[in-house]
Design a protein around this motif. Structure first.
Motif, PDB file in Angstrom:
ATOM      1  N   GLN A  70       0.863  -0.967  -0.085  1.00 30.53           N
ATOM      2  CA  GLN A  70      -0.199   0.039  -0.033  1.00 30.53           C
ATOM      3  C   GLN A  70       0.885   1.142   0.014  1.00 30.53           C
ATOM      4  N   LYS A  72      -0.321   4.363   1.387  1.00 28.32           N
ATOM      5  CA  LYS A  72      -0.464   5.227   2.460  1.00 28.32           C
ATOM      6  C   LYS A  72      -0.859   4.313   3.664  1.00 28.32           C
ATOM      7  N   ASP A  73      -0.096   4.488   4.901  1.00 30.92           N
ATOM      8  CA  ASP A  73      -0.610   4.143   6.176  1.00 30.92           C
ATOM      9  C   ASP A  73      -0.285   4.850   7.136  1.00 30.92           C
ATOM     10  N   THR A  95     -12.566  -2.423   8.657  1.00 32.00           N
ATOM     11  CA  THR A  95     -12.298  -1.394   7.913  1.00 32.00           C
ATOM     12  C   THR A  95     -12.949  -0.024   8.676  1.00 32.00           C
ATOM     13  N   ASN A 203      -8.961   6.533   6.159  1.00 25.21           N
ATOM     14  CA  ASN A 203      -9.737   5.337   5.667  1.00 25.21           C
ATOM     15  C   ASN A 203      -8.840   4.218   5.556  1.00 25.21           C
ATOM     16  N   GLY A 204      -9.243   3.177   5.875  1.00 26.49           N
ATOM     17  CA  GLY A 204      -8.525   2.097   5.450  1.00 26.49           C
ATOM     18  C   GLY A 204      -8.721   0.777   6.408  1.00 26.49           C
ATOM     19  N   ILE A 227      -3.030   1.472  10.392  1.00 30.15           N
ATOM     20  CA  ILE A 227      -4.038   1.561   9.401  1.00 30.15           C
ATOM     21  C   ILE A 227      -3.569   1.552   7.946  1.00 30.15           C
ATOM     22  N   MET A 228      -3.993   0.812   6.789  1.00 36.26           N
ATOM     23  CA  MET A 228      -3.535   0.589   5.712  1.00 36.26           C
ATOM     24  C   MET A 228      -4.489   0.890   4.732  1.00 36.26           C
ATOM     25  N   ASP A 229      -4.164   1.807   3.679  1.00 38.56           N
ATOM     26  CA  ASP A 229      -5.098   2.214   2.512  1.00 38.56           C
ATOM     27  C   ASP A 229      -4.832   1.294   1.648  1.00 38.56           C
ATOM     28  N   ASN A 230      -5.662   0.257   1.353  1.00 36.85           N
ATOM     29  CA  ASN A 230      -5.564  -0.553   0.366  1.00 36.85           C
ATOM     30  C   ASN A 230      -6.026  -0.216  -1.044  1.00 36.85           C
ATOM     31  N   SER A 231      -6.795   0.999  -1.013  1.00 36.00           N
ATOM     32  CA  SER A 231      -7.289   1.235  -2.265  1.00 36.00           C
ATOM     33  C   SER A 231      -6.324   1.637  -3.398  1.00 36.00           C
ATOM     34  N   CYS A 233      -2.720   0.513  -4.047  1.00 37.16           N
ATOM     35  CA  CYS A 233      -1.266  -0.559  -3.889  1.00 37.16           C
ATOM     36  C   CYS A 233      -0.452  -0.518  -5.208  1.00 37.16           C
TER      37      CYS A 233
END
Length: 365
Positions: A70, A72-73, A95, A203-204, A227-231, A233
């Motif tokens: 990802q 962003k985290d 989530t 969000n994540g 928190i990882m943003d999986n949107s 990667c």
């Protein structure tokens, strides 16, 4: 006279005898010998196990490992040390949205202190407003008496107004000082209460939630979850020495051999102008273009070098002796011969032949 050829064994024996004779009696300096090649087998005639040297492309590829990460985290930690963790409101894999309450420390009676202060501040603010209204009313009454009842002359009027203002000034200053102290105290308590709670800043999905967090003791700055943003990667590699072998807009092949995302993919270099120690690629095509699990590993294959339309043969048919290359060829009579060759690019499966061999010659497997 007929055409005869000596067998490999006889030729070898003759070569050895000649060498021995030279060593025993010849005083002349022996000429430099060609590398000594041992040919196994005694039969110079072969079956049709050969390939025809031809024109083709020689391609050399490289490989590098990459990992789906990802972009962003957010690492979550408490801002206080020594407090008991009272509540954790999420689990790993949940989530969350920006602003969600994730966990909080024991706040003791902070909330009650805040409520008391807010009440006292509100009361004093009302009292201050009442004082200002009363002061204005008394001053108005002095003016009325002066204008209509002639109770005050000009000097008496001014003295009466100054007396009223002086009286209320002391009361307002005392109340204002109390308000300022309470407001500062309220700000400190709210900051302390806020530091007892941690919120999602993006969000994540929750990852790496610390085990047995509830009832543990907080440590300022220690990461308790991520928190990882999986949107968004990308596949990332760390091979800066290969940067020049990729081009913006040209896809490369990647293979994932295990996991739910296993299969063959096409990747596109991502923002190459920002490449340094890390190279990034986005998925262009493959079994999965979204939903690939973070941490999935793959192998990228890319072209290191190529020679197009050159004389070439399979690389397994080229041998070396004393750093020189040679192949076995067969003539029209089916007789085996050793042929010294100069090679160029050695690719993944084919070798470029620069000299020593002609197109159409038969090279023994």
């Amino acid at each position: 006279m007929g055409k005869y050829r000596l067998s490999a064994g006889i030729r070898m024996l003759c070569a050895c005898s000649a060498a021995a004779a030279l060593l025993c009696g010849c005083e002349k300096q022996a000429p430099e010998e060609e590398p000594f090649i041992v040919v196994e087998g005694s039969d110079d005639t072969l079956s049709n196990d050969y390939i025809i040297a031809g024109i083709g492309d020689v391609i050399l590829t490289g490989e590098m490992r990459c990992t789906y990460r990802q972009q962003k985290d957010q690492e979550i930690s408490f801002a206080l040390t020594g407090r008991r963790v009272d509540q954790v409101y999420v689990e790993e894999g949940d989530t969350v949205k920006k602003g969600d309450l994730l966990a909080e420390l024991s706040a003791g009676n902070l909330e009650r202190q805040i409520e008391d202060l807010e009440y006292r501040i509100s009361r004093n603010e009302m009292l201050l407003e009442h004082m200002e209204a009363s002061e204005a009313l008394e001053i108005s009454q002095i003016w009325v008496n002066h204008l209509y009842n002639k109770h005050y002359d000009g000097e008496g009027r001014d003295e009466a107004i100054a007396s009223v203002q002086q009286n209320y000034r002391y009361q307002k200053e005392d109340t204002g000082d109390a308000l300022e102290l309470d407001r500062r105290k309220l700000e400190e308590l709210k900051r302390e209460l806020s530091n007892c709670r941690v919120y999602a800043g993006m969000n994540g999905v929750i990852y790496k939630l610390q085990d047995r967090l509830v009832d543990s003791t907080s440590k300022e700055g220690e990461t308790i979850m991520t928190i990882m943003d999986n949107s968004h990667c990308l596949f990332e590699a760390e091979k800066p020495e290969y940067n020049d072998f990729f081009k913006e807009g040209e896809t490369v092949a990647m293979t994932v051999i295990s996991g739910s995302a296993a299969g063959q993919y096409e990747l596109l270099p991502y923002e190459m102008e920002k490449w340094g120690e890390i190279q990034q690629f986005e998925v262009y095509a493959g079994p999965m273009t979204t939903g690939i699990e973070v941490g999935t590993r793959g192998t990228i294959e890319f072209e290191l070098d190529r020679r197009e339309q050159v004389l070439c043969i399979p690389k397994g048919l080229v041998y070396t002796a004393d750093d020189k290359s040679y192949v076995y060829v067969t003539d029209e009579d089916g007789m085996r011969q050793i042929r010294w060759v100069e090679t160029g690019l050695s690719g993944d499966s084919m070798v470029e032949i620069v000299s020593g061999l002609e197109e159409g010659e038969r090279v023994i497997r």
